[in-house]
Design an enzyme around this catalytic site. Structure first.
Site, mmCIF file in Angstrom:
data_model
loop_
_atom_site.group_PDB
_atom_site.id
_atom_site.type_symbol
_atom_site.label_atom_id
_atom_site.label_comp_id
_atom_site.label_asym_id
_atom_site.label_seq_id
_atom_site.Cartn_x
_atom_site.Cartn_y
_atom_site.Cartn_z
ATOM 1 N N HIS A 193 -64.891 -4.469 52.075
ATOM 2 C CA HIS A 193 -66.042 -5.372 52.200
ATOM 3 C C HIS A 193 -65.824 -6.352 53.350
ATOM 4 O O HIS A 193 -65.673 -7.553 53.153
ATOM 5 C CB HIS A 193 -66.268 -6.117 50.881
ATOM 6 C CG HIS A 193 -66.748 -5.252 49.771
ATOM 7 N ND1 HIS A 193 -65.887 -4.692 48.843
ATOM 8 C CD2 HIS A 193 -67.985 -4.822 49.440
ATOM 9 C CE1 HIS A 193 -66.582 -3.974 47.987
ATOM 10 N NE2 HIS A 193 -67.857 -4.028 48.321
ATOM 11 N N HIS A 210 -68.269 -2.975 57.190
ATOM 12 C CA HIS A 210 -69.174 -2.551 56.120
ATOM 13 C C HIS A 210 -70.559 -3.169 56.321
ATOM 14 O O HIS A 210 -71.586 -2.492 56.146
ATOM 15 C CB HIS A 210 -68.598 -2.966 54.769
ATOM 16 C CG HIS A 210 -69.565 -2.845 53.628
ATOM 17 N ND1 HIS A 210 -70.078 -1.636 53.205
ATOM 18 C CD2 HIS A 210 -70.130 -3.802 52.830
ATOM 19 C CE1 HIS A 210 -70.909 -1.839 52.194
ATOM 20 N NE2 HIS A 210 -70.961 -3.149 51.946
ATOM 21 N N HIS A 248 -74.852 -9.805 53.584
ATOM 22 C CA HIS A 248 -74.861 -9.557 52.139
ATOM 23 C C HIS A 248 -73.474 -9.610 51.513
ATOM 24 O O HIS A 248 -73.357 -9.705 50.288
ATOM 25 C CB HIS A 248 -75.510 -8.209 51.846
ATOM 26 C CG HIS A 248 -74.595 -7.037 52.021
ATOM 27 N ND1 HIS A 248 -74.270 -6.526 53.260
ATOM 28 C CD2 HIS A 248 -73.927 -6.278 51.113
ATOM 29 C CE1 HIS A 248 -73.457 -5.507 53.107
ATOM 30 N NE2 HIS A 248 -73.222 -5.326 51.829
ATOM 31 N N ASP A 249 -72.398 -9.548 52.286
ATOM 32 C CA ASP A 249 -71.039 -9.648 51.734
ATOM 33 C C ASP A 249 -70.217 -10.710 52.446
ATOM 34 O O ASP A 249 -68.985 -10.599 52.543
ATOM 35 C CB ASP A 249 -70.324 -8.290 51.824
ATOM 36 C CG ASP A 249 -70.632 -7.409 50.625
ATOM 37 O OD1 ASP A 249 -70.923 -7.968 49.548
ATOM 38 O OD2 ASP A 249 -70.611 -6.174 50.768
#
EC number: 3.1.4.35
Length: 1205
Positions: free
Chosen positions: A730, A734, A770-771
């Protein structure tokens, strides 16, 4: 009043008609029956106990005899309540019944007065009135049946009309209904409603609390008596009664009295009347069970003493008598009556009162007052007879005892009521204190002063003090400890082994609040150590803070003498009583001490005072703790602001990196393979990943559409990359893959036709963020470890944190690509447009400004050379005034409006939260329902949110659809990150992790991958490609990878261990497919069947099929046994190979590579038979290898492949 009438139409009167010989009919005074005849209407009304104005009073029973045409009599009887006093029956039961017509009726109406034979109304004679009644009665008898039938038909007809046309009925009610009908209808509806039983006690209590203190001191009966007649008249009236009537009257007088002062006064006055005593006193029991005493409620009250004077005298000089002292004290202790004929001859008599007042006491009758349990609640004492007798006889004693029995019940009820009133007022004060806690939470001094003022007024003390302890909880670090471990107290418990002095040093007072008399202001000070050590009150407070015990001191000097720890030097003669109590916070830690000094009446503090003061201490502790926590929270917020400023500075990309990226050439999208669903970032360096992101924004036309400053966009991309942690999966790579998949779905998958430009911008930003700041652990791990993130976010913990990090970066200076208003256009911004090469940044707005500047210069100065340096300097000057140029050329920066900003931020938040698989499972059913219903319009807000959520999940797991050589590498990265979390769970939580995070079960990874594809990926991609067929490559790639994982899972089940190290190495298929590549770093362990027997009897088994040979198959599985399915599959494979059929390519290549490799390294003779083919070579090589125990080169990374043949 009772009205009797009948409706027009001649309905019979419901009044019962009886003959003279029949029993008298009775009608309740509250009933109402109409009676009419034609235009005439007669009303029969009865009143009890009085005569209406203008009527002639009558005598008798109050009945109304009226003869009918048949000789019957109409008789109406009523019942009335008898008076409380015993009046003569003729006086108490007087009543009258009258028949009168209402105002406005015709002359046919009549009025009758009772009894028969009395004068009638001036307008009619008695005979005329009687004839009128007879006419009405006969008509009613004739028309009763017909009227009843017609009335029922009318009701049915009207009901049918109402049911058919309810609107017309409603309109008639609102527009044309008579007011009388509406009022009767409303009354009927109100009567049909269920009524609550009236609470007499509640009403009485509310009336009592609403009344003034003056009114509360007087009972309603005393008020009426005082207004009606004087005291001598009341006494003469009571004297006219006999003994039994007088006794009952006096009992009724005190039965419902709730004011304790009024009740005691009535008891003494009434006792004087009953026993002919000159004066009396009443004492009430007070104190604790071990220290009881009597307090004179009223003293020396005569029959002529007013209540106000008696209460004032008792309040001015409070008399306290301990149990067992004096006559009253002995009665209270022994519960026995004492009747003294000559007081001065009794040693228990105290003549000091007589000496002060000049009154001589002769006879004394003293009797206990007990409650229903037999406990002493008071003592009543009467002295000296007034009727000439010198002593109280047995008759006086008996009356006194009987009357006090009822008085005991009344006194206890009055005390209970007084306690209820006190509790009510106490609760009101505590509610005010609770309100003050919230109002004064930012000012500790005002809060403590208000609490002390309320305590002083309620408990009637002279002084009040509050000492605050210097604790660690006053520091912000204490709150930080609480946040770190919310379920554990942050304070350290005092060990019992610590000495008193050590505990005392830890509880040092820093602030002192003092409140003196009623009109004195509060004083706040910070006493020094010497001042505290020299003050007795401070030493007592220190003792309470150290021990945590409540101290109620009656004699301060004696208490200090008994406690050697107190070494005070000041004088304490003025201090009589002290109530000292610790103040604690939520962690049961003493944070202060509250102290009350001297009650106003000079008596010690009671247990009731301590109970009330305890509530004050609790609220004081809550208020102080709340205020301190508020101050600490403000400090922490300031710390957080400073930390965020530092974090924002270090989280933002440097200016050098930003300038370098703005100057870089951005290649076309095809060179990065951005349009393909098979995109891979393995060949891209870090700078290329940022350039690829910029190209995606440009290809979506977002830079020009929203006029995003190019340097801001570059800085934001670099800052986002910088805020990803270097975890194994992550990470920034990614995020790039997720964003590229979203870009491919929008462009190649044609999903952009369903989205607005603002939504496309929000989705790309959400994919990249998003991460953010992912720690390599999931939400469950954050919850188990009770991390600060889990405390901050209860659901979707990491996803909320990712969004917050996204907002933090956007709010950092120079990173807000969503900036509202006019975007800042500086020289650096436009200068970055030069040298981008080949127009690759054609969407960059700075080029437009530069073109305008150059055209303007050459228009006014055409002779300038385009290559001259002067042109560049002039261009730079024009760029400085670019805003003016843009206005003139109508090129304004169309940044996001506030509405668009809220919309895009909502899209980003919803998209990031949708990456939580828990949210995916919640939304999946609703999305499937829309798809199954053939939904094609996705423009609704809810439907658009569902679609964006499904697209975010599809992009987040899109690695499962990549080519196999990419997918299995990504799976290894995911597995390694999961295994790291599993190791943390074992180390920190001492728990066994789930299978996907357990490093010891890494062989099950292919099987778990198949399950992940079947549960999440395939259903999602199937429904998406069914609705949007342009994204079918995602579904097809997932299917292909599932076949590969399934094949690998089957081989692992057969005994092939494809993982042998902490990091996952290449799977078996990769080696099997590489026939041309030499295998160097694999150690083979080959097990054959009965190798020794075959070497001795090779010819014997050469013709026997492999699957029929005897011997056991040895598997490399941990259990040491193969399943039935595996044995069957393995047998079929070997049988087919022995029958001459072509074996699988992977096995054939594997056998050949193994045999060649083993032959090259085996020390066996070259003359070994080769007739047995590859299997024979494998057996020989394996047996030699096993015997020799040779090893592969140790310098290389080694993996273990166990093949069972």
């Amino acid at each position: 009043m009772t009205d009797v009438s009948s409706p027009a139409g001649g309905a019979a009167s419901p009044v019962e008609m009886t003959t003279s010989s029949s029993p008298a009919a009775t009608t309740s005074a509250s009933s109402s029956k109409p009676l009419t005849n034609g235009a005439n209407k007669t009303t029969i009304s009865t009143t009890a106990g009085g005569v209406a104005p203008g009527d002639v009073p009558g005598t008798g029973s109050g009945a109304i005899p009226a003869s009918s045409s048949s000789g019957n009599q109409v008789k109406l009887e009523h019942h009335h309540r008898q008076s409380n006093n015993n009046r003569p029956a003729a006086t108490n039961r007087s009543s009258e019944t009258k028949l009168r017509s209402p105002a406005g009726e015709s002359d046919g109406a009549s009025r009758l007065m009772t009894p028969a034979g009395s004068s009638s109304s001036p307008s009619q004679s008695p005979s005329q009135t009687q004839a009128s009644i007879q006419t009405q009665t006969s008509q009613q008898d004739r028309l009763t049946k017909a009227s009843t039938t017609a009335s029922q038909q009318d009701v049915d007809e009207v009901a049918r009309l109402f049911e058919e046309k309810p609107e017309a009925f409603e309109k008639w009610l609102t527009e044309r209904a008579p007011p009388e009908a509406l009022s009767r209808l409303q009354e009927f509806i109100e009567n049909r409603k269920p009524h609550k039983r009236p609470s007499v006690t509640s009403d009485l209590f509310q009336q009592w609390m609403a009344a003034s203190p003056t009114v509360q001191q007087k009972s309603p009966r005393s008020l009426s008596n005082s207004s009606a007649s004087s005291l001598p008249e009341c006494r003469r009236h009571l004297m006219d009664l006999d003994e039994g009537e007088l006794f009952m009257e006096l009992i009724r007088d005190v039965a419902n009295e709730l004011d304790i002062d009024v009740l005691c006064h009535k008891i003494l006055v009434n006792v004087g009347l009953l026993t002919h005593a000159d004066r009396g006193s009443l004492f009430l029991a007070k104190g604790t069970p071990t220290n009881k005493y009597l307090v004179a409620k009223l003293f020396d009250v005569t029959q002529k003493t007013a209540l106000k004077d008696a209460v004032a005298r008792a309040s001015a000089e409070e008399i306290i008598i301990p149990f067992g002292i004096g006559i009253a004290g002995m009665v209270a202790q022994t519960k026995q009556m004492i009747n003294i004929k000559e007081a001065y001859k009794d040693a228990r008599f105290n003549c000091e009162i007589d000496l002060k007042t000049g009154y001589k006491t002769n006879a004394i009758l003293c009797m206990p007052i007990c409650n229903y349990e037999g406990d002493i609640i008071g003592v009543a004492q009467i002295i000296n007879k007034t009727n000439g007798c010198m002593e109280f006889d047995e008759h006086d004693v008996e009356i006194f005892r009987r009357y006090l029995t009822f008085c005991g019940i009344g006194i206890q009820n009055a005390q209970l009521f007084e306690m209820s009133v006190q509790e009510y007022r106490r609760n009101q004060i505590l509610l005010n204190l609770a309100r003050s806690i919230f109002e004064e939470q930012n000012n500790l001094e005002c809060l403590v002063t208000k609490i002390m003022t309320e305590a002083r007024e309620l408990l009637k003390c002279e002084r009040c003090s509050v000492f605050l302890v210097d604790l660690d909880c006053c520091e912000a670090s204490h709150l930080e400890k609480i946040i770190e471990k919310p379920n554990q107290p942050a304070t350290r418990a005092i060990k019992s082994a610590d000495s008193f002095e050590e505990k005392k040093m830890r509880n040092r007072f820093t602030v002192l609040f003092e409140l003196g008399g009623e009109y004195q202001a509060a004083n706040v000070s910070r006493p020094s150590v010497s001042e505290l050590s020299s003050s007795t009150l401070a030493q007592i407070a220190q003792f309470v803070a150290t021990t945590g015990q409540t101290v109620n001191i009656c004699d301060v000097i004696e208490w200090v003498r008994d406690h050697n720890q107190i070494r005070a030097e000041d004088e304490i003669d003025s201090t009589q009583a002290i109530l000292c109590m610790p103040i604690m916070n939520a962690q049961k830690k003493v944070i202060g001490v509250a102290q009350l000094i001297n009650k106003a009446n000079g008596v010690p503090f009671t247990d009731s005072d301590a109970s009330i003061f305890e509530a004050f201490a609790i609220f004081c502790g809550l208020g102080i703790h709340n205020t301190q926590m508020y101050e600490n929270a403000c400090k922490l917020m300031a710390k957080q602001k400073v930390a965020l400023e530092c974090l924002s500075y270090h989280a933002t990309a440097s200016q050098d990196q930003t300038e370098k990226l703005t100057q870089d050439v951005i290649a076309e999208a095809e060179s990065y393979n951005l349009y393909s669903f098979t995109f891979t970032d393995f060949e891209l360096v870090d700078d290329d990943t940022c350039r690829a992101v910029l190209r995606m924004f440009m290809q979506c036309n977002l830079v020009s559409q929203f006029q995003i400053p190019y340097d801001v966009l570059c800085r934001w991309v670099l800052s986002v990359r910088k805020n990803y942690r270097p975890v194994k999966y992550h990470n920034w790579r990614h995020a790039l893959n997720v964003a590229q998949t979203m870009f491919a779905m929008l462009k190649t998958g044609k999903m952009e036709r369903f989205m607005t430009d603002l939504e496309i911008l929000g989705l790309l930003v959400a994919c990249l963020c998003h991460d953010l700041d992912h720690r390599g652990t999931n939400n469950a791990f954050q919850t188990k470890t009770e991390s600060p993130l889990a405390i901050l976010y209860t659901t979707s913990t990491m996803e909320h944190h990712h969004f917050d990090q996204c907002v933090m970066i956007l709010n950092s200076e120079g990173n807000n690509i969503f900036q509202t208003g006019f975007a800042g256009l500086g020289a650096g911004t436009f200068g970055s447009g030069r040298g981008t090469g080949g127009g690759s940044n054609s969407n960059f707005p700075g080029d437009r400004v530069l073109q305008i500047a150059r055209r303007t210069i050459f228009f006014f100065v055409p002779e300038l050379d385009a290559e001259d340096d002067v042109v560049d300097s002039v261009v730079d000057s024009v760029v400085e005034l670019s805003v003016v140029v843009l206005v003139l050329d109508s090129v304004l920066v169309a940044a996001l409006s506030p509405e668009d900003y809220r919309s895009v931020m909502k899209t980003v938040e919803s998209a990031i939260l949708s990456t939580d698989l828990a949210m995916y499972f919640k939304k999946r059913n609703a999305f499937l329902e829309l798809v199954e219903n053939g939904e094609f319009d996705w423009q609704g807000e809810e439907k658009k949110d569902l679609l964006c959520g499904m697209m975010m999940t599809a992009c987040d797991v899109s690695a499962i659809a990549k080519p196999w050589e990419v997918q299995h590498k990504v799976a290894k990265l995911v597995a390694d990150e999961f295994f790291d979390q599993g190791d943390l769970e074992k180390l920190q939580l001492n728990t066994q992790p789930v299978a996907m995070m357990d490093r010891e079960r890494k062989d099950e990874l292919p099987k778990m991958q198949v399950g992940f594809i079947d549960v999440i990926c395939l259903p999602l991609y199937r429904v998406l490609c069914d609705t949007f067929p342009w994204i079918t490559p995602l579904y097809e790639g997932t299917l292909e990878n599932r076949r590969n994982w399934q094949d690998l899972a089957e081989k692992v089940e057969m005994g092939l261990t494809w993982i042998d190290h902490d990091t996952i190495d290449k799977p078996v298929e990769e080696f099997a497919a590489c026939a041309d590549e030499e295998i160097k770093d694999i150690e083979f362990t080959v097990t054959t069947l009965n190798c020794n027997q075959q070497s001795q009897h090779g010819s014997e088994d050469s013709h026997t099929p492999e699957h029929q040979r005897s011997g056991s198959r040895l598997s490399m599985k941990k259990t040491g046994a193969l399943g039935k399915a595996v044995r069957s599959k393995l047998s079929k494979t070997l049988y087919n190979s022995m029958d001459g059929s072509k074996p699988k390519t992977s096995l054939k290549l594997l056998e050949s590579h193994v045999s060649e490799d083993m032959d090259d390294k085996s020390p066996t003779s070259p003359s070994q038979p080769q007739a047995s083919g590859s299997m024979g070579r494998m057996s020989a090589s394996s047996s030699t290898s096993s015997a020799g125990g040779q090893m592969v080169d140790k310098s290389k990374k080694r993996s273990k492949l166990c093949a069972l043949l």
